[in-house]
Structures are given as structure tokens and as C-alpha cells.
Scaffold this active site. Sequence first.
Site, short mmCIF file in Angstrom:
data_model
loop_
_atom_site.label_atom_id
_atom_site.label_comp_id
_atom_site.label_asym_id
_atom_site.label_seq_id
_atom_site.Cartn_x
_atom_site.Cartn_y
_atom_site.Cartn_z
N TRP A 100 1.01 -1.18 -0.08
CA TRP A 100 0.03 -0.14 0.23
C TRP A 100 0.78 1.21 -0.11
O TRP A 100 0.52 2.33 -0.62
CB TRP A 100 -0.93 -0.03 1.27
CG TRP A 100 -2.11 -1.06 1.08
CD1 TRP A 100 -2.10 -2.11 1.96
CD2 TRP A 100 -2.80 -1.42 0.10
NE1 TRP A 100 -3.13 -2.97 1.54
CE2 TRP A 100 -3.78 -2.68 0.40
CE3 TRP A 100 -3.42 -0.86 -1.15
CZ2 TRP A 100 -4.56 -2.96 -0.35
CZ3 TRP A 100 -4.33 -1.43 -1.80
CH2 TRP A 100 -5.11 -2.51 -1.57
N ASP A 167 -1.64 6.69 6.48
CA ASP A 167 -2.63 5.66 5.91
C ASP A 167 -2.81 4.64 7.27
O ASP A 167 -1.94 3.81 7.31
CB ASP A 167 -2.29 5.04 4.94
CG ASP A 167 -3.09 3.92 4.36
OD1 ASP A 167 -4.18 3.69 5.06
OD2 ASP A 167 -2.90 3.35 3.24
N LYS A 191 -11.90 -1.94 6.91
CA LYS A 191 -11.30 -2.71 7.69
C LYS A 191 -11.46 -2.74 9.13
O LYS A 191 -11.95 -3.78 9.50
CB LYS A 191 -9.74 -2.27 7.36
CG LYS A 191 -8.96 -2.08 6.08
CD LYS A 191 -8.61 -3.65 5.44
CE LYS A 191 -8.29 -3.46 3.84
NZ LYS A 191 -7.55 -2.29 3.46
C1 LIG Z 1 -6.91 -2.03 2.12
C2 LIG Z 1 -6.15 -0.78 2.29
C3 LIG Z 1 -5.72 0.09 1.28
C4 LIG Z 1 -6.62 0.32 0.18
O1 LIG Z 1 -7.96 0.53 0.52
P1 LIG Z 1 -9.13 0.70 -0.71
O2 LIG Z 1 -10.19 1.55 0.06
O3 LIG Z 1 -9.33 -0.56 -1.28
O4 LIG Z 1 -8.65 1.90 -1.89
C5 LIG Z 1 -4.92 1.22 1.41
N1 LIG Z 1 -4.18 1.00 2.46
C6 LIG Z 1 -4.10 0.06 3.55
C7 LIG Z 1 -3.10 0.24 4.69
C8 LIG Z 1 -5.14 -0.96 3.36
O5 LIG Z 1 -5.08 -2.13 4.21
#
Ligand SMILES: *Cc1c(COP(=O)(O)O)cnc(C)c1O
Length: 354
Positions: A100, A167, A191
Site C-alpha cells: 500500500w 494511512d 477494515k
Molecule cells: C486496504 C488498504 C488500502 C486500500 O484501500 P481501498 O479502500 O481498497 O482503496 C490502502 N491502505 C491500506 C493500509 C489498506 O489496508
Amino acid sequence: MKKHNFSAGPSILPQEVLLKASEAVLNFNNDNLSLLEISHRSKPFVDVMEHARALVLELLNLEGKGYKVLFLQGGASTQFLMVALNLLEKRAGYLNTGSWSDKAIKEAKIYDDIYEVASSKNANYNYIPKGYDIPTDYDYFHCTSNNTIFGTQMKSFPKCSIPLVCDMSSDIFSRQLDFTKFDLIYAGAQKNLGPAGTTLVVVKEDILGKVSRKIPSMMDYKVQISKSSMFNTPPVFAVYVSMLTLQWLKDLGGIEAIEKVNDIKARLIYSEIDLNPLFKGYASKADRSLMNATFNLINDDLKETFDTMCREGGISGLNGHRSVGGYRASMYNALPLESVQVLVEIMSELETKA
Ligand SMILES: *Cc1c(COP(=O)(O)O)cnc(C)c1O
């Protein structure tokens, strides 16, 4: 009986949240209308949006500290470029700790120069780099607090004199942090916060408005703030279910309370991984994630037996990401301790069988 859901995302939600959400789909607020068929500008929905925003600030302990909360669309992946569009003027520093982060870097590079302050890519991201320097004249520093795929997690964050962007998709609301250290936090809801379809952004307003480029309205945090996340039609269902989940967490005692449970769950699975000779952990011990435990069978011949035992025990979503293989137990806030106990029992039963 409901399965033990270890899915990495979209992932488990509290049962009472699912119940309330399903009721609202049929009859929201006892108005004899579905949540899905009323205007997003109606008072009942505006109240939902406002309550969700307030809960975010309250749970993160950020009330009255200059932060704004947005519920946007396009996933965390859209934040990869939105962060750059809104904050990147000359150069930014990124910590590369997983797929990511790597994707975030790739998107930001479309707009300007990116400096990777450190990377664990050569070790297939099984640890978190430490001891790097962050240049003080950059626009911002970006990191990923929890690496969902590889099962590593930042235990501390660097001292940073420039805006700190993080993030937190897979560990927001899971542990206590001094959130005032961060200037912009984003997280896809699916998540640890709610269903897929909305992305939470918490941004300190005073870092905005400093780049010279023109920003398309939908991509402009300032526009989204001025319209209270309703520049266009927001994802009403995802925001509502996120609000219910935030309320569930608050009623439970907030982050402080859930962190204790998360610690117990993580300790339980990692001690089984370490003590059971059939398994080995993927991530470096010091950097192990409390949310996503990655591990492998040492002898792949046992895979079929183990998978069958898991299936029969009602375990779901345990397969590792294709880039790591093996297994990944995602233990988000809503996953009960009991589910981890069931998994650990199966792992130790395999040992007695093998
Ligand atoms: C799942 C995830 C993403 C991507 O998320 P989307 O909503 O599918 O774009 C980005 N960063 C992390 C750390 C993730 O776990």
C-alpha cells in the site's frame, strides 16, 4: 451459527451493528422509509453524518484541535493521489513498508518528486525500517501505520517537523496514540470502521491551501470540508454503518477498552505461532501487527489437513495474501476473543495430530 471471520477486508462488523443496519434498510428512524431512499440532505441523514463526524473526533481525542472529518469515496487508494494533489508542491518523503505504501508512492510520483526515506521492499516487507532521517524542508512525510498484507505495524512514529500524513486503513481505532501528532489521517472504512464504500479523512485544516496547482473540486479537501462531505451525494449506507460501529466502540469504552482486548487476542495467536513447531511467523517479532497476524506452515504437506480443520471449526477468511502466501488472521476490533481461541485450539490440535 456465524463463522469466525478473519477476513482482511471487507471484514467483520459487530453483530448488533449489522442488525441495526438491516433494520434501517427497511424502516429508518420509524419514518416508514428506507435509509436508502431518503435525501442525503434530509435532517435524519444530516444528523447521521454529523454524529459520525463528532464520534470520530471524540474517539481520537481530537475535539477542538483544528481537525476536520470527511467521509469520502474512492477508497484509501484515492487518498494516495488526493494527498499529493492537496499537499505536494516540491517534494515529499515516503516510508515504504508494504504494497500500500508502494502504491501511495506511485500515485504521488504522478505529481512531483518523491523521496523514499527508507524501504523494506528487499525483504518482502517483513519488517519496519527504523533510524531514517526525514528532511525538514519537505512538504510532508507519509507512512502506513499497519501493513495489512505483510502483518507489520509501526509501534512508534518518527519525530517530524513537517506535516505527518498516515494511512491508517487497517488499524485506526484499534490502539491509543497521540493523534495530535498527525496532520492528516486516512482510512478506508472496510477494515476496522465499517463497510466498503467510504473513506475516513481526518485533516488538520491549517495544512491545506498551500499548493499552487488547481485542484479538481471532488479532489479538493477544502471544497469537501466547506460542503461537509456533501459536495456530491455521499455513500449514505456506508456512512450510517460506520456511525453505528463508532457508536458501538464508544459504548464499549472507546479505544482504551478495545485496545486491551486487541492486545490479548494478538498475544494469544502469536504465542501459539511461536510455541507450535508446525508454524512460523512471517513478520519480524518487534514489528508484529496486532491486527493482521501473518504465518506459514513449515511443512506444506499439512495444508490440506489444517484447512479442513479450520473449515470444520467455522473459521473463515484465513488465507494469506498472494504476495506472502500462508495464512493471515485479521483480528479487527469486531472480532471476538473467542474466535482467536477457536483458531489457536485448532492450531494446537494439528500439532497433536501431526
Ligand atoms: C486496504 C488498504 C488500502 C486500500 O484501500 P481501498 O479502500 O481498497 O482503496 C490502502 N491502505 C491500506 C493500509 C489498506 O489496508
